[in-house]
Design a protein around this motif. Sequence first.
Motif, mmCIF file in Angstrom:
data_model
loop_
_atom_site.group_PDB
_atom_site.id
_atom_site.type_symbol
_atom_site.label_atom_id
_atom_site.label_comp_id
_atom_site.label_asym_id
_atom_site.label_seq_id
_atom_site.Cartn_x
_atom_site.Cartn_y
_atom_site.Cartn_z
ATOM 1 N N UNK A 1 0.868 -1.164 0.000
ATOM 2 C CA UNK A 1 0.000 0.000 0.000
ATOM 3 C C UNK A 1 0.909 1.218 0.000
ATOM 4 N N UNK A 2 0.593 2.183 -0.850
ATOM 5 C CA UNK A 2 1.359 3.416 -0.938
ATOM 6 C C UNK A 2 0.441 4.605 -0.727
ATOM 7 N N UNK A 3 1.002 5.647 -0.177
ATOM 8 C CA UNK A 3 0.264 6.872 0.108
ATOM 9 C C UNK A 3 1.068 8.015 -0.494
ATOM 10 N N UNK A 4 0.493 8.680 -1.513
ATOM 11 C CA UNK A 4 1.226 9.754 -2.174
ATOM 12 C C UNK A 4 0.257 10.728 -2.832
ATOM 13 N N UNK A 5 0.708 11.952 -3.122
ATOM 14 C CA UNK A 5 -0.187 12.939 -3.715
ATOM 15 C C UNK A 5 -0.807 12.456 -5.024
ATOM 16 N N UNK A 6 -2.075 12.769 -5.218
ATOM 17 C CA UNK A 6 -2.767 12.427 -6.453
ATOM 18 C C UNK A 6 -1.974 12.955 -7.643
ATOM 19 N N UNK A 7 -1.805 12.102 -8.646
ATOM 20 C CA UNK A 7 -1.083 12.495 -9.842
ATOM 21 C C UNK A 7 0.393 12.151 -9.828
ATOM 22 N N UNK A 8 0.890 11.604 -8.713
ATOM 23 C CA UNK A 8 2.304 11.241 -8.624
ATOM 24 C C UNK A 8 2.580 10.050 -9.533
ATOM 25 N N UNK A 9 3.585 10.169 -10.390
ATOM 26 C CA UNK A 9 3.960 9.080 -11.294
ATOM 27 C C UNK A 9 4.669 7.965 -10.540
ATOM 28 N N UNK A 10 4.369 6.728 -10.888
ATOM 29 C CA UNK A 10 5.015 5.589 -10.240
ATOM 30 C C UNK A 10 6.505 5.539 -10.525
ATOM 31 N N UNK A 11 6.959 6.213 -11.572
ATOM 32 C CA UNK A 11 8.383 6.234 -11.897
ATOM 33 C C UNK A 11 9.022 7.575 -11.530
ATOM 34 N N UNK A 12 8.329 8.351 -10.727
ATOM 35 C CA UNK A 12 8.890 9.592 -10.220
ATOM 36 C C UNK A 12 9.052 10.677 -11.256
ATOM 37 N N UNK A 13 9.798 11.712 -10.853
ATOM 38 C CA UNK A 13 10.043 12.855 -11.721
ATOM 39 C C UNK A 13 11.267 12.631 -12.605
ATOM 40 N N UNK A 14 12.206 11.831 -12.099
ATOM 41 C CA UNK A 14 13.404 11.465 -12.856
ATOM 42 C C UNK A 14 13.632 9.981 -12.617
ATOM 43 N N UNK A 15 13.996 9.265 -13.687
ATOM 44 C CA UNK A 15 14.115 7.816 -13.545
ATOM 45 C C UNK A 15 15.016 7.234 -14.611
ATOM 46 N N UNK A 16 15.466 5.996 -14.349
ATOM 47 C CA UNK A 16 16.176 5.227 -15.356
ATOM 48 C C UNK A 16 15.181 4.812 -16.431
ATOM 49 N N UNK A 17 15.677 4.188 -17.479
ATOM 50 C CA UNK A 17 14.797 3.699 -18.534
ATOM 51 C C UNK A 17 13.748 2.768 -17.941
ATOM 52 N N UNK A 18 12.510 2.935 -18.367
ATOM 53 C CA UNK A 18 11.400 2.156 -17.821
ATOM 54 C C UNK A 18 11.256 0.858 -18.609
ATOM 55 N N UNK A 19 11.480 -0.298 -17.937
ATOM 56 C CA UNK A 19 11.320 -1.584 -18.635
ATOM 57 C C UNK A 19 9.843 -1.881 -18.899
ATOM 58 N N UNK A 20 9.597 -2.800 -19.803
ATOM 59 C CA UNK A 20 8.237 -3.120 -20.217
ATOM 60 C C UNK A 20 7.330 -3.625 -19.117
ATOM 61 N N UNK A 21 7.891 -4.226 -18.072
ATOM 62 C CA UNK A 21 7.044 -4.777 -17.010
ATOM 63 C C UNK A 21 6.599 -3.725 -15.995
ATOM 64 N N UNK A 22 7.081 -2.486 -16.136
ATOM 65 C CA UNK A 22 6.723 -1.421 -15.197
ATOM 66 C C UNK A 22 5.691 -0.508 -15.845
ATOM 67 N N UNK A 23 4.592 -0.281 -15.139
ATOM 68 C CA UNK A 23 3.519 0.581 -15.604
ATOM 69 C C UNK A 23 3.804 2.007 -15.120
#
Length: 125
Positions: free
Chosen positions: A96-118
């Motif tokens: 369970x995660x608690x974060x502001x509405x609209x927060x991206x699961x991969x954050x504001x800066x991230x490594x390349x997003x693999x296919x298994x990550x939404x």
Amino acid sequence: MNPISLDDALASFDALWSPRIVTRVNDYDVRVAKVRGEHVWHVHDDTDEFFLVLDGELHLALRDPERTVSLAKGEVFTVPRGTFHKPSAPHGARILMFEPTGTLTVGDRHDEVPGHVDATTGHEL
């Protein structure tokens, strides 16, 4: 306006690393997710990220200082804003995660997003 069963919410989908929004509190989402394997190194520049393990074990690799936090069922941890982190669950977990509405699961800066990550702001149940 009815109680929400987290077990029922988690049973309603199979996708990994693809959180579902179970409710909102003010301007925050309460999200549940099934996770297995590795997510992606990422950072949320303007918000902390709260994790509660409902089942299984979650590992949070952190930078600055470099360390890994391991969470078992029933344990919580908050990743401070501006901290690069990489969640993983080698044997699977339900969280369970608690974060502001609209927060991206991969954050504001991230490594390349693999296919298994939404890369999402969460899906409605």
